[in-house]
Design a protein around this motif. Sequence first.
Motif, PDB file in Angstrom:
ATOM      1  N   ARG A 181       0.831  -1.209   0.000  1.00 60.28           N
ATOM      2  CA  ARG A 181       0.000   0.000   0.000  1.00 60.28           C
ATOM      3  C   ARG A 181       0.866   1.259   0.000  1.00 60.28           C
ATOM      4  NH1 ARG A 181      -3.699   2.863  -2.055  1.00 60.28           N
ATOM      5  NH2 ARG A 181      -4.698   4.364  -0.649  1.00 60.28           N
ATOM      6  N   ARG A 182       1.984   1.228   0.707  1.00 59.15           N
ATOM      7  CA  ARG A 182       2.872   2.384   0.734  1.00 59.15           C
ATOM      8  C   ARG A 182       3.467   2.659  -0.643  1.00 59.15           C
ATOM      9  NH1 ARG A 182       5.969   0.822   6.403  1.00 59.15           N
ATOM     10  NH2 ARG A 182       4.359   1.662   7.812  1.00 59.15           N
ATOM     11  N   LEU A 183       3.887   1.601  -1.330  1.00 58.56           N
ATOM     12  CA  LEU A 183       4.421   1.774  -2.673  1.00 58.56           C
ATOM     13  C   LEU A 183       3.353   2.293  -3.627  1.00 58.56           C
ATOM     14  CD1 LEU A 183       6.659  -1.425  -3.003  1.00 58.56           C
ATOM     15  CD2 LEU A 183       7.395   0.933  -2.624  1.00 58.56           C
ATOM     16  N   GLU A 184       2.130   1.838  -3.425  1.00 61.55           N
ATOM     17  CA  GLU A 184       1.030   2.314  -4.258  1.00 61.55           C
ATOM     18  C   GLU A 184       0.782   3.808  -4.033  1.00 61.55           C
ATOM     19  OE1 GLU A 184      -3.799   1.547  -4.770  1.00 61.55           O
ATOM     20  OE2 GLU A 184      -2.535   0.084  -3.709  1.00 61.55           O
ATOM     21  N   ILE A 185       0.846   4.235  -2.779  1.00 57.78           N
ATOM     22  CA  ILE A 185       0.641   5.649  -2.464  1.00 57.78           C
ATOM     23  C   ILE A 185       1.767   6.502  -3.032  1.00 57.78           C
ATOM     24  CG2 ILE A 185       0.573   7.313  -0.567  1.00 57.78           C
ATOM     25  CD1 ILE A 185      -0.903   5.219   1.083  1.00 57.78           C
ATOM     26  N   LEU A 186       2.993   5.991  -2.991  1.00 58.82           N
ATOM     27  CA  LEU A 186       4.127   6.741  -3.521  1.00 58.82           C
ATOM     28  C   LEU A 186       3.994   6.983  -5.020  1.00 58.82           C
ATOM     29  CD1 LEU A 186       7.117   5.109  -1.598  1.00 58.82           C
ATOM     30  CD2 LEU A 186       6.280   7.454  -1.365  1.00 58.82           C
ATOM     31  N   ARG A 187       3.336   6.081  -5.721  1.00 58.74           N
ATOM     32  CA  ARG A 187       3.119   6.247  -7.159  1.00 58.74           C
ATOM     33  C   ARG A 187       1.974   7.224  -7.455  1.00 58.74           C
ATOM     34  NH1 ARG A 187       5.207   3.162 -11.051  1.00 58.74           N
ATOM     35  NH2 ARG A 187       6.502   1.355 -10.516  1.00 58.74           N
ATOM     36  N   ASP A 188       1.108   7.430  -6.492  1.00 61.91           N
ATOM     37  CA  ASP A 188      -0.067   8.277  -6.701  1.00 61.91           C
ATOM     38  C   ASP A 188       0.352   9.740  -6.712  1.00 61.91           C
ATOM     39  OD1 ASP A 188      -2.537   9.494  -6.768  1.00 61.91           O
ATOM     40  OD2 ASP A 188      -3.434   8.128  -5.308  1.00 61.91           O
ATOM     41  N   SER A 189      -0.027  10.473  -7.745  1.00 62.13           N
ATOM     42  CA  SER A 189       0.337  11.881  -7.865  1.00 62.13           C
ATOM     43  C   SER A 189      -0.498  12.790  -6.968  1.00 62.13           C
ATOM     44  CB  SER A 189       0.194  12.350  -9.315  1.00 62.13           C
ATOM     45  OG  SER A 189      -1.148  12.191  -9.758  1.00 62.13           O
ATOM     46  N   ARG A 190      -1.584  12.268  -6.429  1.00 62.69           N
ATOM     47  CA  ARG A 190      -2.439  13.077  -5.565  1.00 62.69           C
ATOM     48  C   ARG A 190      -1.825  13.224  -4.174  1.00 62.69           C
ATOM     49  NH1 ARG A 190      -7.771   9.574  -6.381  1.00 62.69           N
ATOM     50  NH2 ARG A 190      -6.126   7.995  -6.076  1.00 62.69           N
ATOM     51  N   VAL A 191      -2.150  14.338  -3.519  1.00 62.23           N
ATOM     52  CA  VAL A 191      -1.644  14.614  -2.173  1.00 62.23           C
ATOM     53  C   VAL A 191      -2.750  14.356  -1.163  1.00 62.23           C
ATOM     54  CG1 VAL A 191      -0.700  16.363  -0.627  1.00 62.23           C
ATOM     55  CG2 VAL A 191      -0.026  16.327  -3.039  1.00 62.23           C
ATOM     56  N   GLY A 192      -2.445  13.540  -0.163  1.00 61.23           N
ATOM     57  CA  GLY A 192      -3.412  13.239   0.883  1.00 61.23           C
ATOM     58  C   GLY A 192      -3.291  14.179   2.063  1.00 61.23           C
ATOM     59  N   ALA A 193      -4.094  13.911   3.081  1.00 60.93           N
ATOM     60  CA  ALA A 193      -4.109  14.779   4.264  1.00 60.93           C
ATOM     61  C   ALA A 193      -2.768  14.761   4.988  1.00 60.93           C
ATOM     62  CB  ALA A 193      -5.233  14.319   5.198  1.00 60.93           C
ATOM     63  N   TYR A 194      -2.158  13.569   5.115  1.00 63.90           N
ATOM     64  CA  TYR A 194      -0.859  13.487   5.787  1.00 63.90           C
ATOM     65  C   TYR A 194       0.208  14.273   5.025  1.00 63.90           C
ATOM     66  CZ  TYR A 194      -2.662   9.749   8.786  1.00 63.90           C
ATOM     67  OH  TYR A 194      -3.379   9.021   9.698  1.00 63.90           O
ATOM     68  N   GLY A 195       0.186  14.151   3.710  1.00 69.27           N
ATOM     69  CA  GLY A 195       1.168  14.858   2.905  1.00 69.27           C
ATOM     70  C   GLY A 195       0.995  16.356   2.976  1.00 69.27           C
ATOM     71  N   ALA A 196      -0.239  16.832   2.888  1.00 64.43           N
ATOM     72  CA  ALA A 196      -0.503  18.266   2.949  1.00 64.43           C
ATOM     73  C   ALA A 196      -0.078  18.836   4.294  1.00 64.43           C
ATOM     74  CB  ALA A 196      -1.986  18.535   2.698  1.00 64.43           C
ATOM     75  N   LEU A 197      -0.440  18.144   5.370  1.00 70.58           N
ATOM     76  CA  LEU A 197      -0.061  18.622   6.699  1.00 70.58           C
ATOM     77  C   LEU A 197       1.442  18.554   6.906  1.00 70.58           C
ATOM     78  CD1 LEU A 197      -0.851  19.619   9.490  1.00 70.58           C
ATOM     79  CD2 LEU A 197      -1.192  17.233  10.186  1.00 70.58           C
ATOM     80  N   GLY A 198       2.059  17.455   6.447  1.00 67.00           N
ATOM     81  CA  GLY A 198       3.509  17.322   6.590  1.00 67.00           C
ATOM     82  C   GLY A 198       4.249  18.399   5.821  1.00 67.00           C
ATOM     83  N   GLY A 199       3.816  18.681   4.577  1.00 69.61           N
ATOM     84  CA  GLY A 199       4.457  19.723   3.795  1.00 69.61           C
ATOM     85  C   GLY A 199       4.315  21.085   4.438  1.00 69.61           C
ATOM     86  N   ALA A 200       3.131  21.386   4.981  1.00 74.05           N
ATOM     87  CA  ALA A 200       2.911  22.668   5.653  1.00 74.05           C
ATOM     88  C   ALA A 200       3.807  22.798   6.884  1.00 74.05           C
ATOM     89  CB  ALA A 200       1.439  22.810   6.038  1.00 74.05           C
ATOM     90  N   LEU A 201       3.879  21.729   7.675  1.00 74.09           N
ATOM     91  CA  LEU A 201       4.724  21.770   8.876  1.00 74.09           C
ATOM     92  C   LEU A 201       6.205  21.904   8.523  1.00 74.09           C
ATOM     93  CD1 LEU A 201       2.975  19.045  11.083  1.00 74.09           C
ATOM     94  CD2 LEU A 201       2.876  21.530  11.342  1.00 74.09           C
ATOM     95  N   LEU A 202       6.615  21.265   7.440  1.00 69.97           N
ATOM     96  CA  LEU A 202       8.015  21.364   7.016  1.00 69.97           C
ATOM     97  C   LEU A 202       8.351  22.804   6.620  1.00 69.97           C
ATOM     98  CD1 LEU A 202      10.723  20.031   6.286  1.00 69.97           C
ATOM     99  CD2 LEU A 202       9.789  19.612   4.004  1.00 69.97           C
ATOM    100  N   LEU A 203       7.474  23.443   5.866  1.00 66.73           N
ATOM    101  CA  LEU A 203       7.714  24.827   5.458  1.00 66.73           C
ATOM    102  C   LEU A 203       7.724  25.759   6.664  1.00 66.73           C
ATOM    103  CD1 LEU A 203       5.531  25.037   2.220  1.00 66.73           C
ATOM    104  CD2 LEU A 203       8.030  24.960   2.380  1.00 66.73           C
ATOM    105  N   ILE A 204       6.831  25.506   7.621  1.00 73.86           N
ATOM    106  CA  ILE A 204       6.826  26.323   8.843  1.00 73.86           C
ATOM    107  C   ILE A 204       8.129  26.145   9.611  1.00 73.86           C
ATOM    108  CG2 ILE A 204       5.729  26.598  11.097  1.00 73.86           C
ATOM    109  CD1 ILE A 204       3.069  25.885   9.750  1.00 73.86           C
TER     110      ILE A 204
END
Length: 242
Positions: free
Chosen positions: A111-134
């Motif tokens: 499932r993790r490999l499948e998610i890595l191939r998916d071009s869409r951004v999920g809730a974890y990714g959006a929150l993680g990216g925001a926290l990283l920029l902060i």
Amino acid sequence: MTPGKRNGSPLLGLALAVEFLTVLPVRRARADETVTAESPDMAGALPWFPLVGALLGLAFVGLDWALSFVFPLGIRAVALLVFDALVTGMLHLDGFVDCCDALLGARTVERRLEILRDSRVGAYGALGGALLLIANFAALTALMSGPVRVLALLIAPILGRWGMVYAVTRYPYARVSGAGAPFRSHSGLHLILASILMLVLLAASAFVIGSPIQAITAAFVLTGLLLVAALLVLLGWLAWAS
């Protein structure tokens, strides 16, 4: 120039490293010659990764210095983040967001490999990216103008690109395709060369800011702290996700 000679040029490795790590098109393929992303020459780009990081660091320092005459620290921090995202094509941010979605949003390897191939951004990714920029913004604003700020802006990109070489050469691939696939023909020599270049660049960065002995000491202390912090975060994350 024959394709064989062109493919064997050390400067081609530097050009490939610049193209992979930035959006700069430094090569111009001849009409009778095609160089693809799957070329085994990509492995020859690995030793040059720290140098590309140093060039990015110099660009950060130059931009930060130019903006210091007009803008306060917070605006300069935002400008550096925007510049970094644009010049790198958001390569690292995109990878971090994908990892957040895959490691935090699933438990099975498939499932993790499948998610890595998916071009869409999920809730974890959006929150993680925001926290990283902060976090990046907070770090940049915490570094007051002076030698330490210059040193950090130089060292961080060098260590980050060397870390990519370490990961590519020391860890197995989860699958045969993906962004890291062109580097499969690597050898341990690439990591050694990249490490030597990294140390040389760290020493050179230290000389830029002042007294050689004090500067080198500060550079390697800061490097050690950054590496330890990154290692602790990585180990904690892997322990949680495994």
